[in-house]
Design a protein around this motif. Structure first.
Motif, PDB file in Angstrom:
ATOM      1  N   ARG A  66      38.825  83.140  91.538  1.00  0.00           N
ATOM      2  CA  ARG A  66      39.998  82.281  91.542  1.00  0.00           C
ATOM      3  C   ARG A  66      40.134  81.499  90.244  1.00  0.00           C
ATOM      4  O   ARG A  66      41.243  81.100  89.860  1.00  0.00           O
ATOM      5  CB  ARG A  66      39.932  81.339  92.742  1.00  0.00           C
ATOM      6  N   GLN A  67      39.038  81.282  89.550  1.00  0.00           N
ATOM      7  CA  GLN A  67      39.093  80.571  88.276  1.00  0.00           C
ATOM      8  C   GLN A  67      39.559  81.462  87.128  1.00  0.00           C
ATOM      9  O   GLN A  67      40.118  80.962  86.143  1.00  0.00           O
ATOM     10  CB  GLN A  67      37.709  79.994  87.947  1.00  0.00           C
ATOM     11  N   THR A  68      39.334  82.763  87.224  1.00  0.00           N
ATOM     12  CA  THR A  68      39.571  83.640  86.075  1.00  0.00           C
ATOM     13  C   THR A  68      40.601  84.741  86.318  1.00  0.00           C
ATOM     14  O   THR A  68      41.102  85.332  85.355  1.00  0.00           O
ATOM     15  CB  THR A  68      38.253  84.314  85.659  1.00  0.00           C
ATOM     16  N   ALA A  69      40.918  85.056  87.581  1.00  0.00           N
ATOM     17  CA  ALA A  69      41.744  86.238  87.871  1.00  0.00           C
ATOM     18  C   ALA A  69      43.137  86.151  87.278  1.00  0.00           C
ATOM     19  O   ALA A  69      43.699  87.159  86.839  1.00  0.00           O
ATOM     20  CB  ALA A  69      41.830  86.445  89.386  1.00  0.00           C
ATOM     21  N   ALA A  70      43.724  84.972  87.254  1.00  0.00           N
ATOM     22  CA  ALA A  70      45.111  84.853  86.806  1.00  0.00           C
ATOM     23  C   ALA A  70      45.249  84.888  85.289  1.00  0.00           C
ATOM     24  O   ALA A  70      46.343  85.090  84.770  1.00  0.00           O
ATOM     25  CB  ALA A  70      45.730  83.568  87.350  1.00  0.00           C
ATOM     26  N   THR A  71      44.132  84.714  84.571  1.00  0.00           N
ATOM     27  CA  THR A  71      44.218  84.629  83.105  1.00  0.00           C
ATOM     28  C   THR A  71      43.550  85.785  82.387  1.00  0.00           C
ATOM     29  O   THR A  71      43.677  85.901  81.164  1.00  0.00           O
ATOM     30  CB  THR A  71      43.579  83.312  82.618  1.00  0.00           C
ATOM     31  N   GLU A  72      42.837  86.634  83.112  1.00  0.00           N
ATOM     32  CA  GLU A  72      42.143  87.761  82.491  1.00  0.00           C
ATOM     33  C   GLU A  72      42.931  89.043  82.762  1.00  0.00           C
ATOM     34  O   GLU A  72      42.967  89.532  83.892  1.00  0.00           O
ATOM     35  CB  GLU A  72      40.723  87.888  83.056  1.00  0.00           C
ATOM     36  N   PRO A  73      43.575  89.631  81.751  1.00  0.00           N
ATOM     37  CA  PRO A  73      44.411  90.806  81.999  1.00  0.00           C
ATOM     38  C   PRO A  73      43.615  92.091  82.224  1.00  0.00           C
ATOM     39  O   PRO A  73      44.121  93.027  82.850  1.00  0.00           O
ATOM     40  CB  PRO A  73      45.260  90.907  80.732  1.00  0.00           C
ATOM     41  N   ASP A  74      42.387  92.162  81.733  1.00  0.00           N
ATOM     42  CA  ASP A  74      41.616  93.400  81.782  1.00  0.00           C
ATOM     43  C   ASP A  74      40.672  93.387  82.979  1.00  0.00           C
ATOM     44  O   ASP A  74      39.800  92.508  83.093  1.00  0.00           O
ATOM     45  CB  ASP A  74      40.825  93.567  80.489  1.00  0.00           C
ATOM     46  N   LEU A  75      40.827  94.362  83.875  1.00  0.00           N
ATOM     47  CA  LEU A  75      40.018  94.387  85.088  1.00  0.00           C
ATOM     48  C   LEU A  75      38.538  94.614  84.805  1.00  0.00           C
ATOM     49  O   LEU A  75      37.672  94.001  85.440  1.00  0.00           O
ATOM     50  CB  LEU A  75      40.520  95.487  86.038  1.00  0.00           C
TER      51      LEU A  75
END
Length: 368
Positions: free
Chosen positions: A188-197
């Motif tokens: 939840r801290q990083t999913a919205a800002t990290e474009p690369d899976l």
């Protein structure tokens, strides 16, 4: 007997029975049995009720006749005084025990409520639709009374579309829930800002390293739903199942170890049409065994269940098949997440499955 009224009646009958016995058989001292009422009340009733039964026991000790074995008035008075003192002391002890019990129960109720709220904040209910992706989820913990176990799941909306996570911590219960909570918090801290899976999977691996023991690991599956289909990164998790004319197991082109075991995430691109659905699940589904030890089969019955008119009905049908197969013999957490994209999400252009690593279309599952 389990209700408060039943315990109240039992304590009252105990006092009445002792009183009747003392009147009918005065040659025997039954003063000790007068404490039966207060003790029963202390076990299940309120402090006020226990005080009431304690006072009733003291009153009975005062008015009931003695044993008749004394030789004079002074001896009879001393006997009565000792009896009243004994019953009063026992009644006071019952009241103190009841106060300690009710305080412990109140503290336990507060802690249980806090734990339940904490679990619900982590295992928050998913919306039925997000960013053009319809979702239905079913999850159960192998630990009785727990909302969380070793399974984890969530969905968030990114700049490119919905992003789904599902995972399974080694083991279940409190330790599994602790590690699962760490994974969800990191997601939840990083999913919205990290474009690369793939980079997101490596980030999650590093973020939870301090929460993992020497033998702990987390299988993980990440999915991005984009106009051209779905992008997957699978780190040791059971592959999703795509519905259609037949069921297809979407195995990763390059298997990766789970988080905690030096994962090597690989991006996999899968085509998906609005008529198709994806089932994400944990191994609590496929490893459930029947009475003969046979694992849950993914066959034509599963295909029929997943083809129900709505995804919620489809999961209900699948769970019916699961329970018929396992018949209460499950010992693992179970999570099922079924999704179906809309034409708006996919741009209305179904295509063929492909993988960024050069993989080809996955072979279908075989039905018996």
């Amino acid at each position: 007997m389990r209700s408060e009224r039943g315990w109240l009646l039992s304590a009252g009958m105990a006092e009445a029975g002792v009183a009747a016995g003392a009147v009918g058989c005065p040659v025997e001292s039954l003063s000790g049995l007068l404490l039966a009422g207060p003790l029963l009340a202390a076990y299940r009733l309120s402090v006020r009720a226990t005080v009431g039964f304690g006072l009733a026991a003291v009153l009975l000790a005062v008015v009931l006749p003695g044993t008749g074995g004394t030789t004079g008035p002074s001896s009879a008075l001393l006997e009565r005084a000792l009896r009243v003192l004994f019953v009063a002391a026992g009644g006071l002890w019952a009241v103190l025990m009841c106060r300690a019990r009710t305080a412990s129960e109140a503290a336990l109720a507060r802690m249980t409520r806090i734990a339940e709220l904490t679990q619900r904040s982590l295992a928050r209910p998913l919306p039925s639709e997000i960013g053009g992706l319809a979702l239905a989820v079913r999850s159960s913990s192998a630990t009785e009374g727990a909302l969380l176990g070793g399974d984890l799941y969530d969905v968030t909306l990114t700049a490119t579309g919905p992003r789904v996570i599902i995972g399974d911590v080694r083991g279940h219960g409190v330790d599994g829930a602790r590690v699962g909570a760490a994974v969800l918090c990191a997601f939840r801290q990083t999913a919205a800002t990290e474009p690369d899976l793939a980079r997101l999977a490596r980030t999650l691996d590093s973020r939870i390293a301090a929460d993992l023991g020497d033998e702990d690991f987390v299988t993980l599956l990440l999915a991005d739903f984009v106009p051209e289909g779905v992008r997957l990164v699978n780190c040791g998790h059971p592959p999703p199942i795509r519905t259609g004319r037949r069921l297809e197991l979407l195995e990763p082109p390059s298997p990766s170890p789970p988080l905690g075991l030096s994962p090597r995430p690989c991006l996999q691109r899968i085509a998906l049409s609005p008529e198709q659905r994806l089932l994400f699940y944990t191994d609590g589904l496929t490893e459930a065994r029947d009475a003969q030890g046979t694992m849950f089969p993914v066959d034509h019955r599963v295909k029929a269940a997943l083809s129900a008119p709505s995804i919620d009905q489809a999961l209900g049908c699948l769970l019916d098949l699961f329970h018929q197969h396992a018949a209460g013999r499950t010992e693992d957490d179970l999570t099922l997440l079924l999704v179906q994209p809309t034409i708006g999400l996919l741009g209305g252009a179904p295509g063929r499955a492909a993988c960024s690593e050069g993989g080809s279309r996955q072979p279908p599952l075989r039905s018996p």
